[in-house]
Enzyme design. Structure first.
Site, PDB file in Angstrom:
ATOM      1  N   GLY A 117       0.811  -1.221   0.000  1.00  0.00           N
ATOM      2  CA  GLY A 117       0.000   0.000   0.000  1.00  0.00           C
ATOM      3  C   GLY A 117       0.833   1.254   0.000  1.00  0.00           C
ATOM      4  O   GLY A 117       0.386   2.307  -0.440  1.00  0.00           O
ATOM      5  N   LYS A 129      -7.569  11.218   4.386  1.00  0.00           N
ATOM      6  CA  LYS A 129      -8.952  11.454   3.969  1.00  0.00           C
ATOM      7  C   LYS A 129      -9.913  11.125   5.103  1.00  0.00           C
ATOM      8  O   LYS A 129     -10.945  11.755   5.249  1.00  0.00           O
ATOM      9  CB  LYS A 129      -9.317  10.635   2.731  1.00  0.00           C
ATOM     10  CG  LYS A 129      -8.615  11.036   1.449  1.00  0.00           C
ATOM     11  CD  LYS A 129      -8.758  12.473   1.074  1.00  0.00           C
ATOM     12  CE  LYS A 129      -7.628  13.364   1.522  1.00  0.00           C
ATOM     13  NZ  LYS A 129      -6.277  13.024   1.189  1.00  0.00           N
ATOM     14  N   GLY A 225       8.949   4.995  -4.324  1.00  0.00           N
ATOM     15  CA  GLY A 225       8.246   6.079  -3.654  1.00  0.00           C
ATOM     16  C   GLY A 225       9.106   7.081  -2.921  1.00  0.00           C
ATOM     17  O   GLY A 225      10.251   7.344  -3.294  1.00  0.00           O
ATOM     18  N   SER A 262       3.365  25.294   3.368  1.00  0.00           N
ATOM     19  CA  SER A 262       1.936  25.529   3.173  1.00  0.00           C
ATOM     20  C   SER A 262       1.449  24.932   1.862  1.00  0.00           C
ATOM     21  O   SER A 262       0.618  25.493   1.181  1.00  0.00           O
ATOM     22  CB  SER A 262       1.629  27.018   3.222  1.00  0.00           C
ATOM     23  OG  SER A 262       2.214  27.669   2.101  1.00  0.00           O
ATOM     24  N   TYR A 264       0.207  21.134  -0.065  1.00  0.00           N
ATOM     25  CA  TYR A 264      -0.977  20.297   0.128  1.00  0.00           C
ATOM     26  C   TYR A 264      -1.033  19.650   1.489  1.00  0.00           C
ATOM     27  O   TYR A 264      -2.055  19.685   2.158  1.00  0.00           O
ATOM     28  CB  TYR A 264      -1.014  19.216  -0.944  1.00  0.00           C
ATOM     29  CG  TYR A 264      -1.195  19.824  -2.286  1.00  0.00           C
ATOM     30  CD1 TYR A 264      -2.456  19.849  -2.860  1.00  0.00           C
ATOM     31  CD2 TYR A 264      -0.143  20.425  -2.951  1.00  0.00           C
ATOM     32  CE1 TYR A 264      -2.646  20.444  -4.080  1.00  0.00           C
ATOM     33  CE2 TYR A 264      -0.326  21.024  -4.169  1.00  0.00           C
ATOM     34  CZ  TYR A 264      -1.575  21.031  -4.741  1.00  0.00           C
ATOM     35  OH  TYR A 264      -1.775  21.628  -5.934  1.00  0.00           O
ATOM     36  N   GLY A 357       7.562  18.776   2.155  1.00  0.00           N
ATOM     37  CA  GLY A 357       7.694  18.021   0.921  1.00  0.00           C
ATOM     38  C   GLY A 357       8.163  16.610   1.186  1.00  0.00           C
ATOM     39  O   GLY A 357       8.271  16.182   2.337  1.00  0.00           O
ATOM     40  N   HIS A 539     -29.475  18.547 -14.062  1.00  0.00           N
ATOM     41  CA  HIS A 539     -29.791  19.743 -13.288  1.00  0.00           C
ATOM     42  C   HIS A 539     -30.644  19.345 -12.107  1.00  0.00           C
ATOM     43  O   HIS A 539     -31.557  18.554 -12.257  1.00  0.00           O
ATOM     44  CB  HIS A 539     -30.550  20.743 -14.152  1.00  0.00           C
ATOM     45  CG  HIS A 539     -30.979  21.947 -13.377  1.00  0.00           C
ATOM     46  ND1 HIS A 539     -30.089  22.934 -13.014  1.00  0.00           N
ATOM     47  CD2 HIS A 539     -32.176  22.313 -12.875  1.00  0.00           C
ATOM     48  CE1 HIS A 539     -30.754  23.871 -12.330  1.00  0.00           C
ATOM     49  NE2 HIS A 539     -32.008  23.510 -12.236  1.00  0.00           N
TER      50      HIS A 539
END
Lengths: 571, 538
Positions: A117, A129, A225, A262, A264, A357, A539
């Site tokens: 993962g 999240k 990564g 500052s 993400y 970062g 709509h």
């Protein structure tokens, strides 16, 4: 390899990255951003959707592939390979590549030294999240004004820190097991241990203290990564001075936390911490907050996400020294002016989050064995993600995807790169268009973007001699947004009025992260504004923000006559 | 010839050249040169255009006034109306005045769309005293469609905000004042004050054009002392981000605040205290109403007016905000002022009751239970006293007799309710009461257990209070205040003196539904029940 990281909530343009590299590089790589996001495919669904086809390929794979592999290879490397494809790193990028490889009939193995993962699932976008979902709900419940406007009455909202932390942790484990199962179900071999390249088409792996295994593969993908980047002078103790790795465990909610960077990661955590009652101080090396965003979006975001909240900031400063809280003293942060390097200020806070970062995780990968030298840790690659050696030549059969190559440090970018590589090794030339990869920041409201920012577009336009058009729509004019009482927001389209090409779309507002895909798909498929503006939107939905946006653009080119939407269809 | 530069704020070069003006001003030729010079310096062509036009008023009046304006689109400085000039001239007699002020600029409400006539200030991105540089957002304006950032086209210092956040202004009206240097801040402020404060009858902005008018303020002949802002020395004050925001908002000098947070930092609470705000908002002032309650009924609306008529706090006093319970009490007490109440007292002989109490006490029966039971039995016979007046138009007869009993708890006051007190026997009532008191102490009373009363009992007899007066709680018809039972010499009908225990009870009732005779009859019944206490055990 200890971890496989496709970063998610990464900080773009964060101070230290820019500082440590040459300014030219920072400018020339404006999309060196990290975002959070996962391809849907990365989750359990794909296991289900692909399993049958995968199995078919699996059985038919054996002989033919091996034969062809040995026939193609010329000379010294092994005559036959253990695998068609070995991926070093089971993050979202490696996972995406593995799934696609199986679909294409390749015998695939994935080597993981830590947990399946990678960063995204375990220490990045996924758990963050979960925290952001909590912060969004807290924000809503706490906003007396908002509630009143809807006619709702809610007594004081509160939270249980451990409960919130558990939610994040449970989500990560769930996604992790989905990911693992999807690969197992498809017949991808998961090899445990740290992977090292020992020569062309040859990888060794093994746990510390155990004998190494050597496996061969026709093609190798590096997908190792990144890890949080901590500038020197900053002492991370994991308690009061932390990185996103620690913060996601939410072991405490400090009264006052300084967030260094500052971008993400910083923004998303400021959203979480302020919703949970902390006060936040941003420390940003550049002259303005949120570098990397389209300036107009950044400005609006600052007005909504920073100014009204319990946040203050210091810009144009470096944190040269951060000492964790100890001996009855708070966390002490020493700031110097980013330009003059003069000492500027000293802050005393309860905690500091280092969100400056992410650094590529490529040490110990054995790149020297194939004559490759990393640049600031990043593996050099060409536009087809083929690894370049010290002499500027391509290393055959070796690719690098995801954060490790630094092209675009996003989980879904890594996955897309992995798929692109698999396409190439299975005989179809493919170059990924990075400008069609969307990015999102999951604050409340969200920020999303795809393609160029306005300054980037104008620069390009000047060079190539075309005109740039900008169209904007406000969420204030959207019925659904108003029904939700969330009219704060802006969508911005940057395009070529002469031919209707979409250069970039930036959205700040309710569900911006979900809305961006209409634009990113249009860019990926080359759809022009004059055509897409005839597409119908339900709509009332938020998607009408983009509908409005496309319609408000003035394009000189006429709609293509063969366009699918403009063609009359018999019903 | 007098050159009044005031605190004018020219680019350095220009200022230097102006010091030569007196000597050359008589010559028209050199004057024109000067204009050329100005034109050369001015960065927008319409502006220089204007300067040319101004030549004629200049020649006739020998007054120059340069004013430039800051607005989003083409900003055309206009020659000012003559009011300020006459004022100047009468003050300073010399023949000619050269007033040059070009660097105090106004920020105007821009027209963000063709249909926009007025705009609302969503927020000021910058605060007074902030240094602005060209292109920075200063203010956010809401139009009919969207919020827009309004940028400054000039460097300078935001000297004053004329139209605050949340207020609206007509398109073209000045919403803020920009000074170029600190020296001009005071002047700019004065200008701002004249904008917002003084009623300016000449105000209506005549121009429907986005180009806004610019009215020069009366020039001050003395440059005001440098602005007090930007005085940030190296003194180490640690304040949290929100504390700083609050300080700015409430104009609290953060340096003067003593921090009480961890490591001595200034917390938002410290700022609120310094600004005289109580953290839980609006319960300041109501305390006074509660304290003066016996005398208060005359002025019901005084409640809301109270804060303004408050005397300043005595130095050294501390303000302690109400707890939730205290706030509730306060609210109820103020509400009670809208009910016309009256009181009826009655002496009750309690020898029989006291005797009964001695008897049942070992079984856990409390005096409260006895009194509640007695009151409930009396109420059963006088339902009107158990009724309430909800709307001022009708009686609401309550089907149950629920006796609320006032209890003081940790600085608060709560009224646990003995439901159906007329139906339960003494022992059950006592048991129930014990439970309620325990729950009240633990703050675990359910709303039903403290707000369902139909009649309230308040007993201060145990403190030796012989009589007192209760306030009728909103929603009920009557409340009984019970004093101490005391041995009293009484003469009976036959003229015999004897000593009996007498207790004074005083009932406060809502006269809209309960009249004097009702109360008298009720009290008589109550008295009979108490005097024949054995009936309570039935």
């Amino acid at each position: 390899m200890h971890s496989i990281c496709f970063q998610a909530t990464g900080v773009p343009g964060s101070n230290y990255i820019f500082d440590s590299c040459s300014p030219a590089l920072a400018i020339s790589k404006p999309i060196n951003l990290r975002f959070c996001g996962l391809r849907k495919e990365a989750f359990g669904f794909s296991g289900l959707t692909h399993s049958s086809s995968g199995r078919v390929h699996f059985s038919s794979r054996g002989h033919s592939k091996k034969v062809s592999a040995s026939a193609e290879s010329n000379g010294s490397p092994p005559k036959s390979f253990d695998y068609d494809l070995i991926i070093i790193g089971a993050g979202v990028g490696g996972h995406g590549a593995a799934l696609h490889a199986v679909e294409k009939g390749l015998k695939t193995a994935i080597i993981e030294g830590d947990v399946v993962g990678g960063t995204c699932v375990n220490r990045g976008c996924v758990p963050s999240k979960a925290l952001l979902a909590v912060s969004g709900k807290m924000r809503e419940l706490q906003s007396e004004h908002h509630m009143k406007a809807l006619g709702l009455q809610v007594s004081a909202a509160g939270y249980d820190r451990q409960g919130v932390a558990d939610h994040a942790n449970n989500l990560a484990s769930k996604i992790r097991s989905n990911l693992t199962n999807s690969m197992k179900a498809l017949g991808v071999d998961i090899l445990t241990g740290v992977g090292t390249i020992v020569g062309p088409q040859k990888v060794k792996y093994g746990k510390v203290g155990f004998p190494d295994n050597i496996v061969t593969a026709k093609n190798i993908i590096i997908a190792t990564g990144s890890v949080p980047f901590v500038p020197k002078g900053i002492e991370v103790d994991g308690k009061t001075v932390i990185t996103s790795d620690h913060a996601l465990k939410l072991e405490s909610v400090p009264d006052w936390i300084a967030i260094v960077g500052s971008g993400y990661i910083g923004l998303e955590f400021s959203d979480v911490y302020t919703a949970l009652g902390s006060e936040v101080t941003f420390i940003e090396a550049l002259d303005q907050l949120m570098p990397g965003f389209d300036p107009e979006i950044g400005k609006l975001a600052q007005r909504v996400l920073i100014n009204p909240r319990k946040i203050d900031y210091h810009t144009g400063v470096f944190a040269t020294k951060i000492t964790p809280a100890k001996d009855g003293k708070p966390v002490i942060i020493e700031l110097i002016d980013a330009k003059t390097k003069e000492p500027k200020d000293t802050l005393e806070v309860d905690a500091a989050l280092i969100a400056t970062g992410r650094a590529p995780f490529t040490n110990g990968l054995g790149l020297e064995n194939v004559n490759v030298v990393t640049q600031r840790g990043f593996v050099p690659v060409d536009e087809r993600l083929r690894v370049i050696d010290t002499n500027g030549n391509l290393v055959p059969h070796l690719y690098c995807i995801g954060d490790a190559n630094g092209k675009m440090m996003l989980a879904h970018a890594a996955s897309a790169q992995g798929i692109s590589v698999v396409e190439q090794v299975t005989g179809r030339d493919h170059v990924l268009n990075h400008l069609s990869i969307p990015a999102a920041c999951f604050t409340h409201p969200e920020i999303s973007m795809v393609g160029l920012t306005e300054p980037q577009a104008r620069e390009k336009a000047q060079k190539e001699g075309f005109e740039v058009g900008v169209a904007k729509t406000s969420f204030k004019a959207n019925t659904k947004a108003l029904a939700e009482n969330e009219g704060e927001g802006l969508a911005k389209l940057i395009y070529r009025p002469d031919n209707g090409e979409i250069l970039g779309v930036h959205i700040f507002g309710l569900h911006a992260a979900d809305l961006i895909h209409e634009a990113s798909n249009a860019i990926a498929l080359g759809t022009r504004i004059q055509d897409i503006k005839f597409a119908v939107h339900a709509h009332p939905t938020l998607s009408e923000v983009l509908d409005e946006l496309f319609k408000s653009a003035t394009v000189k080119a006429a709609a293509s006559s063969h366009g699918p939407v403009s063609e009359p269809v018999a019903v | 010839m007098q050159t009044q530069l005031g605190s004018a704020v020219f680019p350095r070069l220009l200022r230097r050249s102006l010091s030569y003006i007196p000597s050359i001003l008589y010559s028209l030729h050199s004057l024109l040169n000067l204009f050329h010079f100005f034109r050369f310096l001015s960065n927008s062509s319409p502006q220089s255009q204007k300067h040319k036009e101004m030549a004629s008023p200049f020649l006739s009046n020998t007054i120059i006034s340069f004013s430039s304006s800051l607005s989003s689109s083409s900003s055309l400085p206009r020659l000012a109306p003559s009011i300020p000039f006459s004022a100047i001239r009468s003050k300073s007699t010399p023949r000619r005045i050269l007033t040059v002020r070009s660097k105090i600029r106004e920020i105007f409400m821009p027209a963000l769309s063709s249909t926009m006539t007025e705009g609302k200030i969503v927020s000021w991105v910058k605060s007074e005293g902030d240094v602005l540089s060209k292109g920075e957002s200063v203010v956010v304006v809401e139009s009919d469609k969207a919020d827009m950032d309004v940028e400054t086209f000039y460097d300078g210092i935001l000297a004053a905000i004329v139209v605050g956040e949340g207020e609206t202004a007509l398109v073209g009206a000045a919403i803020g004042v920009l000074a170029e240097t600190e020296d001009e801040i005071a002047e700019a402020k004065a200008k701002a004050a004249s904008k917002s404060g003084a009623s300016t009858p000449s105000a209506p902005p005549p121009a429907p054009t986005p180009a806004a008018a610019s009215t020069p303020a009366p020039p001050k002949s003395t440059p005001a002392p440098a602005a007090p802002t930007v005085a940030e020395g190296p003194t180490k004050t640690v304040a949290t981000p929100y504390a700083k925001k609050l300080a700015k908002q409430h104009k609290v000098d953060i340096e003067s605040v003593v921090g009480t947070g961890p490591y001595g930092r200034i917390t938002p609470e410290d700022i609120e205290a310094a600004a005289g705000l109580s953290p839980s908002k609006k319960n300041v002032g109501l305390a006074v109403v509660v304290e003066t309650k016996p005398a208060a009924p005359a002025k019901a609306p005084a409640a809301s007016a109270a804060p303004s008529s408050l005397p300043p706090p005595v130095p050294g006093s501390t303000v302690v905000p109400f707890t939730t319970m205290q706030s509730a009490v306060s609210k109820n007490m103020v509400e009670s002022l809208s009910v016309p109440t009256f009181r009826v007292g009655y002496p009750v002989t309690t020898d029989a009751l006291d005797a009964l109490y001695e008897k049942v006490k070992p079984k856990g029966v409390t005096m409260t239970a006895l009194l509640a039971k007695a009151a409930a039995m009396a109420l059963a016979q006088h339902p009107v006293v158990n009724s309430s007046c909800k709307d001022g138009k009708s009686f609401t007869y309550n089907s149950n007799i629920n006796i609320a009993v006032a209890v003081a708890i940790n600085g608060g006051l709560i009224t646990p309710v003995l439901q159906d007190a007329d139906k339960l026997d003494l022992y059950l009532l006592s048991q129930k009461w014990k439970e309620l008191v325990e729950k009240a102490r633990a703050k675990q009373l359910q709303p039903q257990e403290y707000n369902s009363g139909t009649f309230t009992l308040s007993n201060l007899g145990m403190f030796g209070v012989d009589r007192f007066d209760a306030i009728l709680p909103p929603g009920q018809g009557a409340i009984m205040a019970v004093g101490a039972s005391k041995p009293t010499v009484v003469a009976d009908a036959d003229g015999f003196f004897s000593v009996k225990n007498k207790m004074l009870v005083n009932v406060t009732a809502d006269h809209r539904i309960i009249y004097g005779a009702d109360l008298a009859a009720f009290l008589q019944t109550f008295s009979k029940i108490v005097e024949n206490a054995e009936s309570l055990t039935l």
